[in-house]
Design a protein around this motif. Structure first.
Motif, short mmCIF file in Angstrom:
data_model
loop_
_atom_site.label_atom_id
_atom_site.label_comp_id
_atom_site.label_asym_id
_atom_site.label_seq_id
_atom_site.Cartn_x
_atom_site.Cartn_y
_atom_site.Cartn_z
N GLY A 49 47.95 55.90 48.25
CA GLY A 49 48.77 54.74 47.92
C GLY A 49 48.01 53.44 48.07
O GLY A 49 48.14 52.51 47.26
N GLN A 50 47.17 53.34 49.11
CA GLN A 50 46.34 52.14 49.30
C GLN A 50 45.37 51.95 48.13
O GLN A 50 45.11 50.82 47.70
CB GLN A 50 45.56 52.26 50.61
N HIS A 51 44.86 53.09 47.62
CA HIS A 51 43.97 53.03 46.45
C HIS A 51 44.69 52.39 45.27
O HIS A 51 44.16 51.47 44.60
CB HIS A 51 43.51 54.44 46.09
N ALA A 52 45.94 52.82 45.00
CA ALA A 52 46.72 52.27 43.88
C ALA A 52 47.05 50.80 44.10
O ALA A 52 46.94 49.97 43.18
CB ALA A 52 48.00 53.09 43.70
N SER A 53 47.46 50.44 45.32
CA SER A 53 47.82 49.04 45.62
C SER A 53 46.65 48.10 45.44
O SER A 53 46.77 47.02 44.82
CB SER A 53 48.36 48.94 47.05
N ASN A 54 45.48 48.48 45.97
CA ASN A 54 44.30 47.62 45.84
C ASN A 54 43.87 47.49 44.39
O ASN A 54 43.42 46.42 43.95
CB ASN A 54 43.16 48.18 46.69
N LYS A 55 43.99 48.57 43.63
CA LYS A 55 43.65 48.53 42.21
C LYS A 55 44.56 47.56 41.46
O LYS A 55 44.12 46.74 40.65
CB LYS A 55 43.76 49.93 41.61
N HIS A 56 45.88 47.62 41.74
CA HIS A 56 46.83 46.73 41.07
C HIS A 56 46.63 45.28 41.47
O HIS A 56 46.76 44.37 40.63
CB HIS A 56 48.26 47.17 41.38
N LEU A 57 46.29 45.03 42.74
CA LEU A 57 46.03 43.66 43.18
C LEU A 57 44.74 43.12 42.54
O LEU A 57 44.66 41.94 42.17
CB LEU A 57 45.93 43.61 44.70
N ALA A 58 43.75 44.00 42.40
CA ALA A 58 42.51 43.59 41.73
C ALA A 58 42.81 43.18 40.29
O ALA A 58 42.30 42.15 39.79
CB ALA A 58 41.49 44.73 41.78
N GLU A 59 43.63 43.99 39.60
CA GLU A 59 43.99 43.67 38.22
C GLU A 59 44.82 42.39 38.14
O GLU A 59 44.70 41.60 37.19
CB GLU A 59 44.77 44.84 37.60
N TYR A 60 45.69 42.18 39.15
CA TYR A 60 46.51 40.97 39.17
C TYR A 60 45.62 39.73 39.16
O TYR A 60 45.83 38.79 38.36
CB TYR A 60 47.40 40.96 40.41
N TYR A 61 44.61 39.69 40.05
CA TYR A 61 43.73 38.52 40.13
C TYR A 61 42.77 38.46 38.95
O TYR A 61 42.40 37.36 38.48
CB TYR A 61 42.98 38.54 41.45
N LEU A 62 42.36 39.61 38.44
CA LEU A 62 41.48 39.63 37.28
C LEU A 62 42.18 39.07 36.06
O LEU A 62 41.58 38.30 35.27
CB LEU A 62 41.01 41.07 37.01
N ASP A 63 43.48 39.41 35.86
CA ASP A 63 44.25 38.87 34.74
C ASP A 63 44.39 37.36 34.83
O ASP A 63 44.56 36.67 33.81
CB ASP A 63 45.65 39.50 34.69
N ARG A 64 44.29 36.83 36.06
CA ARG A 64 44.45 35.38 36.27
C ARG A 64 43.11 34.69 36.49
O ARG A 64 43.03 33.61 37.07
CB ARG A 64 45.40 35.16 37.45
N LYS A 65 42.03 35.39 36.09
CA LYS A 65 40.65 34.85 36.10
C LYS A 65 40.13 34.55 37.50
O LYS A 65 39.16 33.81 37.65
CB LYS A 65 40.56 33.57 35.25
N ASP A 66 40.77 35.11 38.54
CA ASP A 66 40.29 34.92 39.92
C ASP A 66 39.40 36.12 40.25
O ASP A 66 39.79 37.04 40.97
CB ASP A 66 41.46 34.83 40.88
N THR A 67 38.17 36.09 39.70
CA THR A 67 37.27 37.24 39.80
C THR A 67 36.83 37.51 41.24
O THR A 67 36.68 38.69 41.64
CB THR A 67 36.02 37.02 38.94
N ALA A 68 36.64 36.46 42.03
CA ALA A 68 36.17 36.64 43.41
C ALA A 68 37.18 37.44 44.23
O ALA A 68 36.81 38.40 44.94
CB ALA A 68 35.93 35.27 44.04
N THR A 69 38.45 37.06 44.13
CA THR A 69 39.49 37.80 44.88
C THR A 69 39.65 39.21 44.33
O THR A 69 39.82 40.18 45.07
CB THR A 69 40.84 37.06 44.82
N ALA A 70 39.58 39.31 42.98
CA ALA A 70 39.71 40.62 42.35
C ALA A 70 38.59 41.55 42.83
O ALA A 70 38.82 42.76 43.06
CB ALA A 70 39.66 40.48 40.83
N LEU A 71 37.37 41.01 43.00
CA LEU A 71 36.24 41.81 43.44
C LEU A 71 36.44 42.37 44.85
O LEU A 71 36.06 43.51 45.14
CB LEU A 71 34.96 40.97 43.38
N LEU A 72 37.06 41.55 45.71
CA LEU A 72 37.33 42.01 47.08
C LEU A 72 38.21 43.26 47.08
O LEU A 72 37.95 44.23 47.80
CB LEU A 72 38.00 40.89 47.88
N TYR A 73 39.25 43.21 46.26
CA TYR A 73 40.16 44.37 46.18
C TYR A 73 39.48 45.55 45.46
O TYR A 73 39.70 46.72 45.82
CB TYR A 73 41.45 43.99 45.46
N ALA A 74 38.65 45.26 44.47
CA ALA A 74 37.96 46.33 43.73
C ALA A 74 37.01 47.09 44.65
O ALA A 74 36.85 48.32 44.54
CB ALA A 74 37.20 45.74 42.55
#
Length: 554
Positions: free
Chosen positions: A233-258
């Protein structure tokens, strides 16, 4: 006696059942503990080796359960194998296990009662179709499961997975409708796994539709999963949060979750999870060639998946027919083994009951004989203490009265003698003493100037190995024969020959008296009853003026 019979039989049965069942209960408890441990390795893997170890365990357990004829456990084994293979990324193997389990259920006479098992298997099959880029079949499979589901918890899982298919097809509106419904129903749900699942998917779809509560729901889901150590479940949550920030062009935060996604994929050791993590990382790279490469590889992978799906359907149809045949054969074998087990159990119970009956019958017969001897002894004592003593007092008082005819006193003395003899003949036998000496004293007690008593081999019989009830019977029977001889036969010589053959004691009686016609009345009938009561035999032979013979076998 009835109470003794029931209680004794129950003891035998209870002892037998405990003797049969206790080892099985201990083994069953150990097996249950192991199953739970490996079940957790499949459902909630923590380290890379969990899934392979769990799969290997259930492969072996399935073989053992098939051999034991445990159909329910076989179905559960197949479902867990399907889940484990799916998490590793072996969709085809996972599908085969599901098909095998469904066909196995279909071949069972109790198939209509296995609704929950069917629902679980349909759910897993829907997940496989979804992962194999076959959304239409996935939706059909989930709908089939929803038509028969009876548990609210299972309904939530099915609806969630159905919504996931819409989500993956970018049909976010239909997905949002289902997730919103599930979120409303999960408000009072204490199941952390389901609550986090619904919140995460709801937040993901909301993020794609730019809904305001998206980020809050995604973070709440991750927090629940971290608090409860739900790794997948943590794998799915982190993936979705990474996509959330990636969709909003916040690559740095997205990378942390990725990076967390890759770490968790390595921890789970699932190739499909690793592929998702790498694909996510590639999306974050700004190099246009990498993006072009990803589009091409995704296109090729999609085309390959479609081709594999067509081939899989062909394999599915073949496997389904083969699976039905194999499952039918396995079920027949299981039913046959069950019948043999039931027959064996019935035979054991039957033998226990038969054994209990004979044991009780022997105990009852022995108790009855002992009661008869106790009664005889009690009566003999009463005759001696009350009747004989009173007769002696009367006789003594009459002797001092000169006016009483002497013939009357003689008749009274005869009555006294008879009562005394009756008392002696039925008095208690002390079996603690040497029985050979006691029996010899009894026989020689009938010896006088007119009668000679001859015994042979009496002392050679191992009397200490003979049960007391048999020794008492022998004593009484010989006593009756000797008394009968003294009263009626007018014999001058009596011989008694003893010998042992195997476990049997043979006693041959013979006298040279006047003989008689055998009618088995009075004393003779009594001796026959005594011998029969201990499963012995006695036969008589006599002719007028030709003596009397008796042959005893005990």
């Amino acid at each position: 006696m009835k109470y003794t019979k029931v209680s004794f039989t129950l003891k035998i049965l209870l002892f037998s059942f405990w003797w049969i069942l206790i080892p099985k209960l201990i083994i069953a408890q150990t097996a249950n503990d192991s199953s739970y441990y490996y079940h957790q390795q499949i459902i909630n893997p923590v380290i890379p080796s969990d899934l392979p170890t769990g799969i290997n365990f259930y492969i072996q357990k399935k073989k053992a359960d098939l051999k034991a004829g445990d159909s329910i456990s076989v179905i559960n084994d197949l479902r867990l194998l399907a889940i484990g293979e799916f998490k590793i990324g072996n969709n085809f193997n996972s599908e085969n296990y599901v098909v095998e389990a469904l066909n196995f259920i279909q071949s069972m006479s109790t198939k209509d009662t296995l609704v929950n098992a069917k629902v679980g298997l349909y759910n897993q099959l829907g997940r496989i179709y979804g992962a194999s880029n076959n959304p239409n079949e996935a939706i059909k499979t989930y709908n089939k499961a929803l038509q028969i589901v009876v548990k609210l918890k299972d309904s939530v899982i099915l609806l969630n997975n159905k919504a996931n298919i819409y989500k993956e097809q970018l049909d976010y509106k239909n997905a949002l409708t289902i997730y919103t419904l599930l979120h409303q129903k999960s408000q009072n749900n204490s199941d952390s796994y389901q609550k986090a699942l619904v919140l995460d998917n709801l937040g993901y779809v909301q993020s794609k539709l730019n809904k305001p509560k998206a980020l809050d729901n995604l973070k709440k889901a991750l927090q629940i999963r971290e608090d409860n150590n739900i790794i997948t479940g943590q794998h799915a949550s982190n993936k979705h949060l990474a996509e959330y920030y990636l969709d909003r062009k916040d690559t740095a935060t997205a990378l942390l979750y990725a990076e967390k996604v890759i770490s968790l994929a390595n921890k789970i050791n699932s190739s499909s999870f690793k592929l998702d993590a790498i694909s996510l990382m590639l999306r974050m790279d700004k190099n246009p060639l990498i993006h072009e490469y990803k589009k091409l590889t995704d296109s090729i992978a999609n085309a390959k998946q479609i081709a594999e799906n067509k081939n899989a359907f062909l394999k599915y149809n073949v496997a389904e027919e083969q699976g039905k045949t194999q499952a039918s054969q396995l079920q027949q074998e299981i039913e046959s083994r069950k019948r043999l087990a039931y027959q064996a159990l019935a035979l054991i119970i039957f033998l226990i009951l038969i054994g209990s009956y004979f044991i009780y019958r022997n105990r009852y017969r022995k108790a009855k004989i002992e009661e008869i001897y106790k009664t005889e002894t009690r009566i003999a004592k009463k005759v001696h203490d009350e009747v004989a003593n009173d007769m002696y007092k009367i006789m003594a008082s009459l002797e001092n009265n000169s006016g009483i005819d002497k013939k009357v006193i003689d008749e009274i003395e005869k009555i006294y003698t008879k009562t005394r003899d009756i008392s002696r003949e039925n008095s208690a036998i002390d079996l603690r003493e040497d029985f050979a000496i006691q029996l010899n004293d009894l026989l020689l007690g009938y010896k006088n100037n007119n009668v000679k008593i001859i015994t042979r081999n009496l002392s050679k019989i191992p009397w200490n190995t003979i049960p007391e009830i048999k020794k008492t019977t022998i004593y009484r029977v010989l006593q009756e024969l000797m008394t009968n001889m003294r009263k009626h036969s007018k014999a001058s010589i009596v011989t008694l020959v003893f010998h042992k053959e195997g476990s049997k004691i043979h006693i041959n009686y013979r006298d040279n008296g006047i003989g008689c016609n055998i009618f088995k009345k009075n004393g003779l009938q009594h001796t026959e009853s005594r011998i029969a009561s201990i499963n012995g035999t006695i036969t008589f032979e006599s002719k007028h003026d030709d003596g009397f013979k008796a042959s005893i076998i005990i």
